[in-house]
Design an enzyme around this catalytic site. Structure first.
Site, mmCIF file in Angstrom:
data_model
loop_
_atom_site.group_PDB
_atom_site.id
_atom_site.type_symbol
_atom_site.label_atom_id
_atom_site.label_comp_id
_atom_site.label_asym_id
_atom_site.label_seq_id
_atom_site.Cartn_x
_atom_site.Cartn_y
_atom_site.Cartn_z
ATOM 1 N N GLN A 129 0.847 -1.205 0.000
ATOM 2 C CA GLN A 129 0.000 0.000 0.000
ATOM 3 C C GLN A 129 0.876 1.246 0.000
ATOM 4 O O GLN A 129 1.524 1.543 1.007
ATOM 5 C CB GLN A 129 -0.880 -0.024 1.260
ATOM 6 N N GLY A 130 0.878 1.979 -1.115
ATOM 7 C CA GLY A 130 1.719 3.169 -1.240
ATOM 8 C C GLY A 130 0.945 4.435 -0.958
ATOM 9 O O GLY A 130 0.637 5.211 -1.882
ATOM 10 N N SER A 132 1.430 6.487 2.532
ATOM 11 C CA SER A 132 2.198 7.433 3.360
ATOM 12 C C SER A 132 3.447 7.932 2.641
ATOM 13 O O SER A 132 4.096 7.197 1.905
ATOM 14 C CB SER A 132 2.623 6.764 4.671
ATOM 15 N N SER A 164 4.690 -1.358 4.109
ATOM 16 C CA SER A 164 4.836 -2.728 4.615
ATOM 17 C C SER A 164 4.918 -3.711 3.461
ATOM 18 O O SER A 164 4.120 -3.646 2.518
ATOM 19 C CB SER A 164 3.638 -3.110 5.497
ATOM 20 N N GLU A 247 -13.257 -2.309 6.340
ATOM 21 C CA GLU A 247 -12.865 -2.778 7.655
ATOM 22 C C GLU A 247 -12.123 -4.083 7.592
ATOM 23 O O GLU A 247 -12.420 -4.941 6.777
ATOM 24 C CB GLU A 247 -14.126 -2.991 8.475
ATOM 25 N N GLU A 369 -4.392 9.459 18.051
ATOM 26 C CA GLU A 369 -4.878 10.845 18.065
ATOM 27 C C GLU A 369 -5.883 11.065 16.929
ATOM 28 O O GLU A 369 -6.914 11.722 17.109
ATOM 29 C CB GLU A 369 -3.704 11.828 17.928
HETATM 30 C C1 LIG Z 1 4.124 -0.839 11.436
HETATM 31 C C2 LIG Z 1 3.630 0.170 10.464
HETATM 32 C C3 LIG Z 1 3.239 -0.224 9.181
HETATM 33 C C4 LIG Z 1 2.799 0.712 8.249
HETATM 34 N N1 LIG Z 1 2.460 0.286 6.979
HETATM 35 C C5 LIG Z 1 2.096 1.196 6.042
HETATM 36 C C6 LIG Z 1 1.840 0.797 4.690
HETATM 37 O O1 LIG Z 1 1.940 -0.392 4.347
HETATM 38 N N2 LIG Z 1 1.515 1.745 3.778
HETATM 39 C C7 LIG Z 1 1.393 3.053 4.105
HETATM 40 O O2 LIG Z 1 1.067 3.852 3.232
HETATM 41 N N3 LIG Z 1 1.628 3.478 5.385
HETATM 42 C C8 LIG Z 1 1.985 2.577 6.349
HETATM 43 N N4 LIG Z 1 2.260 2.991 7.639
HETATM 44 C C9 LIG Z 1 2.224 4.409 7.942
HETATM 45 C C10 LIG Z 1 1.108 4.854 8.871
HETATM 46 O O3 LIG Z 1 -0.117 4.864 8.208
HETATM 47 C C11 LIG Z 1 1.510 6.239 9.391
HETATM 48 O O4 LIG Z 1 2.667 6.070 10.191
HETATM 49 C C12 LIG Z 1 0.426 6.895 10.203
HETATM 50 O O5 LIG Z 1 -0.676 7.199 9.400
HETATM 51 C C13 LIG Z 1 0.938 8.175 10.902
HETATM 52 O O6 LIG Z 1 1.561 9.009 9.971
HETATM 53 P P1 LIG Z 1 3.032 9.599 10.244
HETATM 54 O O7 LIG Z 1 3.912 8.453 10.640
HETATM 55 O O8 LIG Z 1 3.429 10.425 9.086
HETATM 56 O O9 LIG Z 1 2.909 10.514 11.527
HETATM 57 P P2 LIG Z 1 2.380 12.016 11.552
HETATM 58 O O10 LIG Z 1 1.140 12.120 10.723
HETATM 59 O O11 LIG Z 1 3.503 12.928 11.254
HETATM 60 O O12 LIG Z 1 1.962 12.152 13.059
HETATM 61 C C14 LIG Z 1 2.928 12.391 14.100
HETATM 62 C C15 LIG Z 1 2.164 12.544 15.416
HETATM 63 O O13 LIG Z 1 1.284 13.667 15.334
HETATM 64 C C16 LIG Z 1 -0.051 13.291 15.614
HETATM 65 N N5 LIG Z 1 -0.987 14.042 14.749
HETATM 66 C C17 LIG Z 1 -0.882 14.237 13.415
HETATM 67 N N6 LIG Z 1 -1.947 14.936 12.964
HETATM 68 C C18 LIG Z 1 -2.736 15.173 14.028
HETATM 69 C C19 LIG Z 1 -3.986 15.855 14.197
HETATM 70 N N7 LIG Z 1 -4.642 16.400 13.191
HETATM 71 N N8 LIG Z 1 -4.532 15.886 15.450
HETATM 72 C C20 LIG Z 1 -3.883 15.311 16.508
HETATM 73 N N9 LIG Z 1 -2.677 14.678 16.402
HETATM 74 C C21 LIG Z 1 -2.124 14.603 15.182
HETATM 75 C C22 LIG Z 1 -0.113 11.811 15.262
HETATM 76 O O14 LIG Z 1 -1.149 11.148 15.961
HETATM 77 C C23 LIG Z 1 1.256 11.341 15.713
HETATM 78 O O15 LIG Z 1 1.276 11.087 17.090
HETATM 79 C C24 LIG Z 1 2.710 2.072 8.601
HETATM 80 C C25 LIG Z 1 3.092 2.467 9.893
HETATM 81 C C26 LIG Z 1 3.560 1.544 10.804
HETATM 82 C C27 LIG Z 1 3.973 2.017 12.174
#
Ligand SMILES: Cc1cc2nc3c(=O)[nH]c(=O)nc-3n(C[C@H](O)[C@H](O)[C@H](O)COP(=O)(O)OP(=O)(O)OC[C@H]3O[C@@H](n4cnc5c(N)ncnc54)[C@H](O)[C@@H]3O)c2cc1C
Length: 391
Positions: A129-130, A132, A164, A247, A369
């Site tokens: 899934q591309g 993030s 992932s 879901e 969050e």
């Molecule tokens: C094990 C794992 C597997 C993953 N696999 C995939 C995958 O296969 N494909 C893919 O596309 N992504 C994947 N992800 C990414 C995942 O979806 C993101 O890490 C997640 O959506 C959070 O985005 P970020 O890491 O950029 O953090 P950020 O969005 O930068 O957030 C940083 C912090 O700020 C808080 N925050 C941000 N915005 C708000 C707001 N509006 N209000 C309150 N708090 C806020 C967040 O809750 C967090 O604590 C994976 C992540 C993990 C950990």
């Protein structure tokens, strides 16, 4: 949710099949894979997943016309419960089976369904899934990877992160900006991109657990055929959100049976150690047991609710299970006591890995969050309570 006599027959057939087939070379795969453990014997787990497919045990909920079994919700729940109870290895093709497949069934062109659904079902093509990007996680609409048309192709340039399974996937569904100058959810498209080509570089990210399940993915002039856009070009945001809303429902109940096995193992460990005598730890173990029962009831209740309610209720559930699982990791460390801080195993033992990987539970699939924002803005007002306060 009540299970009918037919459902119980179905349960028996799942149980029998698993008993008869989790034998020989597959018997040693019991308990392997799963979150934080995807590196465990991937080739053999792939063979097992194909074995499941050959017997018709993949894509259970897909309609029969698309190669699924058209299984009822109850049957899907039963399958996942029995699967986890048997300790069967984690399946390798969850992204294709549970995210992309249902998305294509809902939005894909007939030709896309014909081309992509059968190899997902047969587990011959793996997907990642591309979504993030370094600058677009919670705020997914900030996606800046771009794609432009060049003759019969889309040409893609940009970077994805936390992808992932990208190191094992043959294809990726990519959210990319196809309308120059557009912003937020406008002008995005949902592209199906082959990974095995010169314009794609996959760089594994070493995680806290010492293993590498996710990756950075660089697209540098990568190509995909013009027809590999799901829905209309520019309509990708709607489709991307639909994938997010699909879901994991029934599969999630299986995950909870996996949690139950972890908890039972931890209780057994506590019985064999001094921790089992400590009233405070015993109290926490009892609370963990109760917490899991509550989660299961809530999950079943959410699953059988009317559709429009489910996505928001799923946010409550996500917070419940991710918090519960993190607390279980912490409890495991306390049951182990002082030795828990000594690295052992390769690179960690089972409990240390659970503790470390569960830190990610409150991030992936939408952080806690963000789930709270959804609860505040969608669930509370619907129940006549004040919603999120906005300045
Ligand atoms: C094990 C794992 C597997 C993953 N696999 C995939 C995958 O296969 N494909 C893919 O596309 N992504 C994947 N992800 C990414 C995942 O979806 C993101 O890490 C997640 O959506 C959070 O985005 P970020 O890491 O950029 O953090 P950020 O969005 O930068 O957030 C940083 C912090 O700020 C808080 N925050 C941000 N915005 C708000 C707001 N509006 N209000 C309150 N708090 C806020 C967040 O809750 C967090 O604590 C994976 C992540 C993990 C950990």
């Amino acid at each position: 949710m009540r299970f009918s006599p037919e459902d119980e027959e179905f349960r028996e057939s799942v149980r029998e099949w698993l008993n008869a087939n989790l034998t020989g070379e597959f018997a040693t795969l019991r308990g392997t894979g799963g979150p934080g453990r995807e590196h465990e014997r991937p080739g053999e787990r792939l063979a097992w997943h194909r074995h499941l497919a050959a017997a018709g045990w993949t894509c259970l909920g897909w309609p029969a016309e698309h190669g699924g079994r058209g299984a009822t919700l109850a049957q899907q729940v039963i399958f996942h419960e029995e699967y986890a109870r048997a300790g069967a290895p984690a399946r390798v093709s969850i992204v294709g089976e549970e995210l992309l497949g249902p998305t294509l069934i809902a939005f894909g062109a007939p030709e896309q369904k014909r081309r992509f659904l059968p190899p997902i079902k047969a587990v011959t093509e793996l997907w990642c899934q591309g979504y993030s990007e370094p600058g677009a996680g919670s705020d997914l609409a900030s996606v800046s990877t771009r794609a432009v048309r060049d003759g019969g192709d889309w040409v893609i340039t940009g970077q994805k992160i936390w992808t992932s399974g990208a190191h094992e996937a043959g294809w990726c569904f990519v959210l990319a900006r196809t309308e120059p100058g557009s912003s937020r959810g406008q002008g995005l498209s949902y592209l199906l991109v082959p990974m095995d080509q010169p314009g794609v570089t996959v760089r594994p990210i070493r995680q806290l657990t010492g293993t590498s399940e996710f990756n950075e993915v660089f697209f540098d002039g990568a190509r995909t055929a013009a027809a590999n856009v799901v829905g209309e070009p520019g309509d990708g945001w709607r489709i991307a959100k639909a994938t997010l809303a699909i879901e994991r429902g029934a599969a999630m109940l299986g995950q909870q049976v996996g949690f139950r096995r972890e908890l039972d193992d931890l209780i057994n460990l506590a019985r064999r150690t001094e921790a089992g005598q400590d009233p405070l730890l015993r109290d926490r173990l009892a609370r963990a047991w109760i917490g899991l029962e509550v989660i299961r009831d809530y999950a079943l209740d959410t699953l059988v609710r009317d559709e429009p309610e489910s996505p928001a209720e799923a946010s409550v559930l996500k917070i419940m299970w991710s918090r519960w699982h993190q607390a279980l990791g912490e409890l495991a460390m306390d049951v182990l006591g002082a030795p828990s801080v000594m690295a052992s195993g390769d690179p960690y033992d089972e409990w240390q890995r659970l503790f470390l990987f569960s830190r990610a539970d409150t991030i992936y699939g939408g952080s806690d969050e963000i789930q709270r924002n959804i609860i505040a803005s969608r669930i509370l007002p619907r129940r006549g309570q004040p919603g999120e306060a906005r300045p």
